[in-house]
Design a protein around this motif. Structure first.
Motif, PDB file in Angstrom:
ATOM      1  N   LEU A  76       0.832  -1.204   0.000  1.00  0.00           N
ATOM      2  CA  LEU A  76       0.000   0.000   0.000  1.00  0.00           C
ATOM      3  C   LEU A  76       0.870   1.259   0.000  1.00  0.00           C
ATOM      4  O   LEU A  76       0.600   2.214  -0.740  1.00  0.00           O
ATOM      5  N   SER A  77       1.922   1.245   0.803  1.00  0.00           N
ATOM      6  CA  SER A  77       2.846   2.392   0.820  1.00  0.00           C
ATOM      7  C   SER A  77       3.564   2.519  -0.518  1.00  0.00           C
ATOM      8  O   SER A  77       3.792   3.631  -1.004  1.00  0.00           O
ATOM      9  N   ALA A  78       3.917   1.389  -1.116  1.00  0.00           N
ATOM     10  CA  ALA A  78       4.599   1.417  -2.417  1.00  0.00           C
ATOM     11  C   ALA A  78       3.690   2.007  -3.486  1.00  0.00           C
ATOM     12  O   ALA A  78       4.136   2.813  -4.312  1.00  0.00           O
ATOM     13  N   ILE A  79       2.414   1.638  -3.461  1.00  0.00           N
ATOM     14  CA  ILE A  79       1.461   2.192  -4.439  1.00  0.00           C
ATOM     15  C   ILE A  79       1.304   3.696  -4.226  1.00  0.00           C
ATOM     16  O   ILE A  79       1.278   4.474  -5.185  1.00  0.00           O
ATOM     17  N   GLY A  80       1.217   4.126  -2.979  1.00  0.00           N
ATOM     18  CA  GLY A  80       1.096   5.556  -2.684  1.00  0.00           C
ATOM     19  C   GLY A  80       2.311   6.345  -3.138  1.00  0.00           C
ATOM     20  O   GLY A  80       2.184   7.403  -3.757  1.00  0.00           O
ATOM     21  N   LEU A  81       3.501   5.840  -2.836  1.00  0.00           N
ATOM     22  CA  LEU A  81       4.729   6.540  -3.260  1.00  0.00           C
ATOM     23  C   LEU A  81       4.876   6.539  -4.774  1.00  0.00           C
ATOM     24  O   LEU A  81       5.317   7.529  -5.362  1.00  0.00           O
ATOM     25  N   MET A  82       4.495   5.442  -5.416  1.00  0.00           N
ATOM     26  CA  MET A  82       4.576   5.375  -6.875  1.00  0.00           C
ATOM     27  C   MET A  82       3.599   6.362  -7.518  1.00  0.00           C
ATOM     28  O   MET A  82       3.930   7.016  -8.503  1.00  0.00           O
ATOM     29  N   THR A  83       2.409   6.476  -6.938  1.00  0.00           N
ATOM     30  CA  THR A  83       1.429   7.430  -7.459  1.00  0.00           C
ATOM     31  C   THR A  83       1.969   8.855  -7.377  1.00  0.00           C
ATOM     32  O   THR A  83       1.900   9.608  -8.350  1.00  0.00           O
ATOM     33  N   CYS A  84       2.499   9.214  -6.234  1.00  0.00           N
ATOM     34  CA  CYS A  84       3.042  10.564  -6.054  1.00  0.00           C
ATOM     35  C   CYS A  84       4.213  10.821  -6.997  1.00  0.00           C
ATOM     36  O   CYS A  84       4.304  11.881  -7.629  1.00  0.00           O
ATOM     37  N   THR A  85       5.100   9.844  -7.111  1.00  0.00           N
ATOM     38  CA  THR A  85       6.275  10.003  -7.968  1.00  0.00           C
ATOM     39  C   THR A  85       5.879  10.129  -9.433  1.00  0.00           C
ATOM     40  O   THR A  85       6.390  10.999 -10.154  1.00  0.00           O
ATOM     41  N   LEU A  86       4.965   9.290  -9.883  1.00  0.00           N
ATOM     42  CA  LEU A  86       4.556   9.330 -11.295  1.00  0.00           C
ATOM     43  C   LEU A  86       3.791  10.611 -11.630  1.00  0.00           C
ATOM     44  O   LEU A  86       3.965  11.156 -12.723  1.00  0.00           O
ATOM     45  N   MET A  87       2.963  11.083 -10.711  1.00  0.00           N
ATOM     46  CA  MET A  87       2.266  12.348 -10.963  1.00  0.00           C
ATOM     47  C   MET A  87       3.258  13.511 -11.034  1.00  0.00           C
ATOM     48  O   MET A  87       3.124  14.396 -11.891  1.00  0.00           O
ATOM     49  N   THR A  88       4.249  13.502 -10.156  1.00  0.00           N
ATOM     50  CA  THR A  88       5.270  14.550 -10.183  1.00  0.00           C
ATOM     51  C   THR A  88       6.029  14.513 -11.506  1.00  0.00           C
ATOM     52  O   THR A  88       6.235  15.554 -12.145  1.00  0.00           O
ATOM     53  N   LEU A  89       6.433  13.325 -11.928  1.00  0.00           N
ATOM     54  CA  LEU A  89       7.163  13.195 -13.191  1.00  0.00           C
ATOM     55  C   LEU A  89       6.318  13.596 -14.386  1.00  0.00           C
ATOM     56  O   LEU A  89       6.811  14.228 -15.327  1.00  0.00           O
ATOM     57  N   SER A  90       5.043  13.237 -14.375  1.00  0.00           N
ATOM     58  CA  SER A  90       4.204  13.570 -15.522  1.00  0.00           C
ATOM     59  C   SER A  90       4.013  15.082 -15.647  1.00  0.00           C
ATOM     60  O   SER A  90       4.083  15.634 -16.746  1.00  0.00           O
ATOM     61  N   VAL A  91       3.802  15.773 -14.531  1.00  0.00           N
ATOM     62  CA  VAL A  91       3.648  17.228 -14.582  1.00  0.00           C
ATOM     63  C   VAL A  91       4.971  17.883 -14.978  1.00  0.00           C
ATOM     64  O   VAL A  91       5.007  18.839 -15.758  1.00  0.00           O
ATOM     65  N   LEU A  92       6.075  17.348 -14.469  1.00  0.00           N
ATOM     66  CA  LEU A  92       7.389  17.884 -14.811  1.00  0.00           C
ATOM     67  C   LEU A  92       7.672  17.741 -16.308  1.00  0.00           C
ATOM     68  O   LEU A  92       8.129  18.686 -16.957  1.00  0.00           O
ATOM     69  N   LEU A  93       7.385  16.573 -16.863  1.00  0.00           N
ATOM     70  CA  LEU A  93       7.604  16.359 -18.294  1.00  0.00           C
ATOM     71  C   LEU A  93       6.653  17.206 -19.135  1.00  0.00           C
ATOM     72  O   LEU A  93       7.049  17.762 -20.168  1.00  0.00           O
TER      73      LEU A  93
END
Length: 139
Positions: A76-93
């Motif tokens: 559950l923590s891995a899914i949460g961290l992955m969600t945050c990381t991927l959203m950050t990367l998508s907005v950055l790109l």
């Protein structure tokens, strides 16, 4: 004298209209980064709290295996961290692409249509206040 292009509405050529589109784009950028910040403040912090003991152990001696098993054991923590990381990367790109290559024509058209809808709805639209403020009137 050249005839105006029938595909481009006359209001789109006005400098005020282009400034309004730019303001709407800046609001879009702000909204996307606000979503990312909200994700990190809620889901991200809860996910980090869930793996705090493992993070403390990795702080002492980091290995990639320790990180891997931390994420495997705390799904559950891995899914949460992955969600945050991927959203950050998508907005950055997305923002980097817009800065380096300019906005895509589809996105420019979407902003144009959204601005026309905001103007049509008038002060009842939630973004009206952010674009025009209480003092500016648009005809």
């Amino acid at each position: 004298m050249a005839e105006p292009n029938p595909q481009v509405p006359p209001e789109a050529l006005a400098p005020d209209f282009q400034a309004d589109i730019e303001r709407l784009y800046q609001l879009t950028v702000l909204a996307r980064w606000s979503v990312v910040a909200g994700l990190w403040l809620t889901i991200g912090s809860l996910s980090l709290w869930g793996v705090r003991f493992h993070l403390w152990l990795m702080w002492q001696h980091f290995t990639w295996s320790a990180l891997r098993y931390t994420l495997l054991l705390n799904k559950l923590s891995a899914i949460g961290l992955m969600t945050c990381t991927l959203m950050t990367l998508s907005v950055l790109l997305w923002q980097s692409r817009n800065i380096l290559f300019g906005r895509a024509p589809e996105e420019q058209e979407r902003l144009h249509q959204q601005l026309l809808r905001i103007k049509q709805q008038g002060q009842g639209h939630p973004l009206w206040r952010w674009l025009y403020g209480p003092q500016k009137t648009v005809l």
